[in-house]
Write an enzyme that holds these catalytic residues in place. Structure first.
Site, PDB file in Angstrom:
ATOM      1  N   PRO A  24       0.892  -1.183   0.012  1.00 53.06           N
ATOM      2  CA  PRO A  24      -0.002  -0.016  -0.030  1.00 53.06           C
ATOM      3  C   PRO A  24       0.966   1.299  -0.158  1.00 53.06           C
ATOM      4  O   PRO A  24       1.704   1.240   0.714  1.00 53.06           O
ATOM      5  CB  PRO A  24      -0.689  -0.065   1.350  1.00 53.06           C
ATOM      6  CG  PRO A  24       0.267  -0.942   2.135  1.00 53.06           C
ATOM      7  CD  PRO A  24       0.800  -1.941   1.256  1.00 53.06           C
ATOM      8  N   MET A  25       0.632   2.274  -0.846  1.00 51.10           N
ATOM      9  CA  MET A  25       1.579   3.253  -0.880  1.00 51.10           C
ATOM     10  C   MET A  25       0.634   4.621  -1.345  1.00 51.10           C
ATOM     11  O   MET A  25      -0.232   4.900  -2.060  1.00 51.10           O
ATOM     12  CB  MET A  25       2.496   3.210  -2.085  1.00 51.10           C
ATOM     13  CG  MET A  25       3.593   2.331  -1.711  1.00 51.10           C
ATOM     14  SD  MET A  25       4.986   2.438  -2.602  1.00 51.10           S
ATOM     15  CE  MET A  25       4.252   1.406  -4.007  1.00 51.10           C
ATOM     16  N   ALA A  26       0.433   5.591  -0.061  1.00 50.15           N
ATOM     17  CA  ALA A  26      -0.477   6.600  -0.286  1.00 50.15           C
ATOM     18  C   ALA A  26       0.158   7.626  -1.529  1.00 50.15           C
ATOM     19  O   ALA A  26       1.347   7.681  -1.708  1.00 50.15           O
ATOM     20  CB  ALA A  26      -0.084   7.382   1.030  1.00 50.15           C
ATOM     21  N   GLN A  78      -6.753  -0.846   3.153  1.00 49.74           N
ATOM     22  CA  GLN A  78      -6.210  -0.429   4.368  1.00 49.74           C
ATOM     23  C   GLN A  78      -6.876   0.697   5.133  1.00 49.74           C
ATOM     24  O   GLN A  78      -7.174   1.609   4.323  1.00 49.74           O
ATOM     25  CB  GLN A  78      -4.755  -0.158   4.304  1.00 49.74           C
ATOM     26  CG  GLN A  78      -3.986  -0.051   5.490  1.00 49.74           C
ATOM     27  CD  GLN A  78      -2.624   0.420   5.294  1.00 49.74           C
ATOM     28  OE1 GLN A  78      -2.188   1.619   4.795  1.00 49.74           O
ATOM     29  NE2 GLN A  78      -1.608  -0.388   5.641  1.00 49.74           N
ATOM     30  N   CYS A 108       2.120   4.084   9.889  1.00 49.76           N
ATOM     31  CA  CYS A 108       2.643   5.211   9.199  1.00 49.76           C
ATOM     32  C   CYS A 108       3.234   6.099  10.322  1.00 49.76           C
ATOM     33  O   CYS A 108       2.818   6.586  11.246  1.00 49.76           O
ATOM     34  CB  CYS A 108       0.934   6.046   8.774  1.00 49.76           C
ATOM     35  SG  CYS A 108       1.495   7.521   7.794  1.00 49.76           S
ATOM     36  N   ASP A 210      12.701  -2.859   1.086  1.00 50.02           N
ATOM     37  CA  ASP A 210      13.573  -3.090   0.424  1.00 50.02           C
ATOM     38  C   ASP A 210      13.906  -4.536  -0.398  1.00 50.02           C
ATOM     39  O   ASP A 210      14.969  -4.964  -0.734  1.00 50.02           O
ATOM     40  CB  ASP A 210      15.050  -3.157   1.304  1.00 50.02           C
ATOM     41  CG  ASP A 210      15.188  -1.870   2.354  1.00 50.02           C
ATOM     42  OD1 ASP A 210      14.521  -0.872   1.868  1.00 50.02           O
ATOM     43  OD2 ASP A 210      15.857  -1.765   3.265  1.00 50.02           O
ATOM     44  N   GLY A 232       7.112  -2.251  -2.661  1.00 53.25           N
ATOM     45  CA  GLY A 232       6.556  -1.142  -2.732  1.00 53.25           C
ATOM     46  C   GLY A 232       7.400  -0.158  -3.932  1.00 53.25           C
ATOM     47  O   GLY A 232       7.172  -0.488  -4.974  1.00 53.25           O
ATOM     48  N   ARG A 233       8.386   0.470  -3.214  1.00 50.73           N
ATOM     49  CA  ARG A 233       9.088   1.517  -4.252  1.00 50.73           C
ATOM     50  C   ARG A 233       9.488   0.909  -5.729  1.00 50.73           C
ATOM     51  O   ARG A 233       9.521   1.634  -6.563  1.00 50.73           O
ATOM     52  CB  ARG A 233      10.137   2.157  -3.409  1.00 50.73           C
ATOM     53  CG  ARG A 233       9.635   3.078  -2.335  1.00 50.73           C
ATOM     54  CD  ARG A 233      10.725   3.586  -1.331  1.00 50.73           C
ATOM     55  NE  ARG A 233      10.996   2.637  -0.674  1.00 50.73           N
ATOM     56  CZ  ARG A 233      11.990   2.614   0.382  1.00 50.73           C
ATOM     57  NH1 ARG A 233      12.556   3.676   0.490  1.00 50.73           N
ATOM     58  NH2 ARG A 233      12.505   1.230   0.787  1.00 50.73           N
TER      59      ARG A 233
HETATM   60  C1  LIG Z   1       4.939   6.933  -1.067  1.00 52.09           C
HETATM   61  C2  LIG Z   1       4.833   5.744   0.016  1.00 52.09           C
HETATM   62  C3  LIG Z   1       3.582   5.575   0.484  1.00 52.09           C
HETATM   63  C4  LIG Z   1       3.461   4.820   1.309  1.00 52.09           C
HETATM   64  N1  LIG Z   1       2.037   4.728   2.115  1.00 52.09           N
HETATM   65  C5  LIG Z   1       1.595   3.736   2.949  1.00 52.09           C
HETATM   66  C6  LIG Z   1       0.535   3.433   3.375  1.00 52.09           C
HETATM   67  O1  LIG Z   1      -0.399   4.143   2.895  1.00 52.09           O
HETATM   68  N2  LIG Z   1       0.344   2.452   4.050  1.00 52.09           N
HETATM   69  C7  LIG Z   1       1.242   1.557   4.489  1.00 52.09           C
HETATM   70  O2  LIG Z   1       0.845   0.729   5.234  1.00 52.09           O
HETATM   71  N3  LIG Z   1       2.469   1.736   4.049  1.00 52.09           N
HETATM   72  C8  LIG Z   1       2.761   2.836   3.257  1.00 52.09           C
HETATM   73  N4  LIG Z   1       4.177   2.743   2.929  1.00 52.09           N
HETATM   74  C9  LIG Z   1       4.907   2.225   3.214  1.00 52.09           C
HETATM   75  C10 LIG Z   1       5.082   0.723   2.135  1.00 52.09           C
HETATM   76  O3  LIG Z   1       3.917   0.000   1.953  1.00 52.09           O
HETATM   77  C11 LIG Z   1       6.388  -0.110   2.385  1.00 52.09           C
HETATM   78  O4  LIG Z   1       6.131  -0.838   3.734  1.00 52.09           O
HETATM   79  C12 LIG Z   1       7.643   0.873   2.435  1.00 52.09           C
HETATM   80  O5  LIG Z   1       7.790   1.461   1.400  1.00 52.09           O
HETATM   81  C13 LIG Z   1       8.905  -0.390   2.395  1.00 52.09           C
HETATM   82  O6  LIG Z   1       8.834  -1.217   1.448  1.00 52.09           O
HETATM   83  P1  LIG Z   1       9.716  -0.909  -0.029  1.00 52.09           P
HETATM   84  O7  LIG Z   1      11.052  -0.967   0.377  1.00 52.09           O
HETATM   85  O8  LIG Z   1       9.483  -2.058  -0.791  1.00 52.09           O
HETATM   86  O9  LIG Z   1       9.352   0.240  -0.461  1.00 52.09           O
HETATM   87  C14 LIG Z   1       4.374   4.033   1.978  1.00 52.09           C
HETATM   88  C15 LIG Z   1       5.605   4.035   1.212  1.00 52.09           C
HETATM   89  C16 LIG Z   1       5.772   4.972   0.206  1.00 52.09           C
HETATM   90  C17 LIG Z   1       7.207   4.938  -0.532  1.00 52.09           C
END
Ligand SMILES: Cc1cc2nc3c(=O)[nH]c(=O)nc-3n(C[C@H](O)[C@H](O)[C@H](O)COP(=O)(O)O)c2cc1C
Length: 354
Positions: A24-26, A78, A108, A210, A232-233
């Site tokens: 999930p990413m806002a 979520q 968050c 990561d 995510g990213r």
């Molecule tokens: C732009 C952005 C928005 C995010 N929004 C949420 C969110 O709405 N809810 C949530 O649980 N995590 C959110 N996260 C965290 C991600 O779900 C994830 O746990 C975190 O980025 C680590 O994973 P990654 O290294 O694969 O990006 C967000 C991360 C980013 C970068």
């Protein structure tokens, strides 16, 4: 040990067809992102966090987050908030909108959210956190999951104390992003904590943080015992990362592939958010898609400056004429919008929002 990422697994009675979950990413996880994620191999996709207060007040924009398309399932929506009763009511709405799983945000780190007692702050208030999970699990007829960080402060191990309690309160799965809230996105996710959590609970654990390649996914799964990895990213403007992780498909997409996916993404997002909101929202995606050496830098700058998304599509087709046929093929494979469960009919009509 090689782990088969195409293997399905279960969250109670919900089958998840691969061991990759789209994070999930806002500001990112719109419907187009989630549907694309499913097409490229994510077994489960998740909405961005939705405010339970916004749902309570039938805020029109918040209700818009509950739009679910037929080809997204299995889908988690979520929610975040700090009041058990309000979270329970939000969970009922989320289930009515079609979520297969209700996910609760205890991760968050953003001040706007933590100052209301929601998000990662709840890791320091286990009584309230458990009351929220209990209320949501009682209200929802689908499994409830919790996504959390390691704790508020650097080095915190609070996730290991609270995790088993959240399971006792009704969580059917836990996702751990093992950074502290204070860290935001700096440093590294410490998946040795994920491995410890897996030992402490008898529900599936999802490892977030990561995971950017198949090799990393394999190693996180093998060393932690997690049921799945969350990405995510690495998936921003790059659905090809998902298929590389799940299937080991090698190779960069062609320019036509990139332009075609971006055009479909633009069109779907305009359909979901409307032209005005979508044109601002999409700008960051141009860099994500066209970067990585795929298109010259000035081309991205040019797209960002165009007034309408229509012009963006025209410009992409001019730069990549072979994309037209791919777009046609992709759009033919998507379900007919008229055939979708909602988009227009739910949930605004149900809840009278706006
Ligand atoms: C732009 C952005 C928005 C995010 N929004 C949420 C969110 O709405 N809810 C949530 O649980 N995590 C959110 N996260 C965290 C991600 O779900 C994830 O746990 C975190 O980025 C680590 O994973 P990654 O290294 O694969 O990006 C967000 C991360 C980013 C970068």
């Amino acid at each position: 040990m090689q782990v088969d990422l195409r293997e399905s697994w279960w969250i109670r009675d919900v089958e998840i067809p691969s061991r990759l979950v789209l994070a999930p990413m806002a500001g990112v996880s719109v419907q187009a992102f989630r549907r694309q994620g499913r097409r490229y191999g994510a077994g489960l996709v998740c909405s961005e966090m939705v405010s339970c207060a916004g749902l309570e007040h039938r805020n029109e924009r918040t209700l818009g987050y509950l739009r679910v398309a037929r080809d997204e399932h299995p889908l988690a929506i979520q929610i975040f908030g700090s009041e058990p009763a309000v979270m329970a009511e939000a969970a009922r709405m989320v289930v009515a909108a079609g979520a297969d799983i209700v996910d609760i945000n205890f991760g968050c780190p953003v001040r706007k959210v933590t100052k209301t007692g929601a998000g990662a702050t709840l890791l320091e208030d286990p009584e309230r956190a458990c009351a929220i999970v209990d209320a949501v699990a009682t209200a929802a007829c689908v499994p409830v999951s919790v996504k959390m960080r390691r704790g508020l402060e650097n080095g915190s191990r609070v996730c290991l104390e609270i995790g088993p309690r959240l399971v006792d309160a009704g969580a059917a799965t836990l996702t751990l992003h093992p950074r502290s809230a204070r860290q935001m996105y700096t440093g590294e996710a410490d998946h040795s904590l994920t491995a410890e959590l897996v030992q402490l609970v008898d529900v599936p654990v999802i490892a977030s943080g990561d995971v950017t390649s198949r090799a990393r996914a394999q190693s996180v799964l093998a060393t932690t015992g997690a049921a799945a990895v969350m990405v995510g990213r690495a998936a921003q403007g790059n659905p090809w990362a998902l298929s590389e992780i799940v299937d080991g498909d090698a190779g960069e997409p062609s320019r036509d592939d990139v332009a075609a996916e971006l055009i479909v993404f633009v069109r779907e997002t305009v359909r979901e958010l409307g032209e005005h909101r979508a044109s601002g929202f999409l700008k960051k995606f141009y860099g994500w898609y066209l970067g990585r050496g795929r298109f010259p830098r000035p081309f991205k700058q040019e797209l960002v400056q165009l007034e309408s998304t229509e012009e963006v599509v025209t410009r992409l087709l001019a730069a990549s004429p072979g994309a037209a046929e791919l777009v046609e093929r992709l759009e033919a494979e998507l379900p007919d919008p008229a055939d979708e469960i909602l988009l227009d009919s739910m949930p605004i009509s149900i809840y009278g929002g706006g």
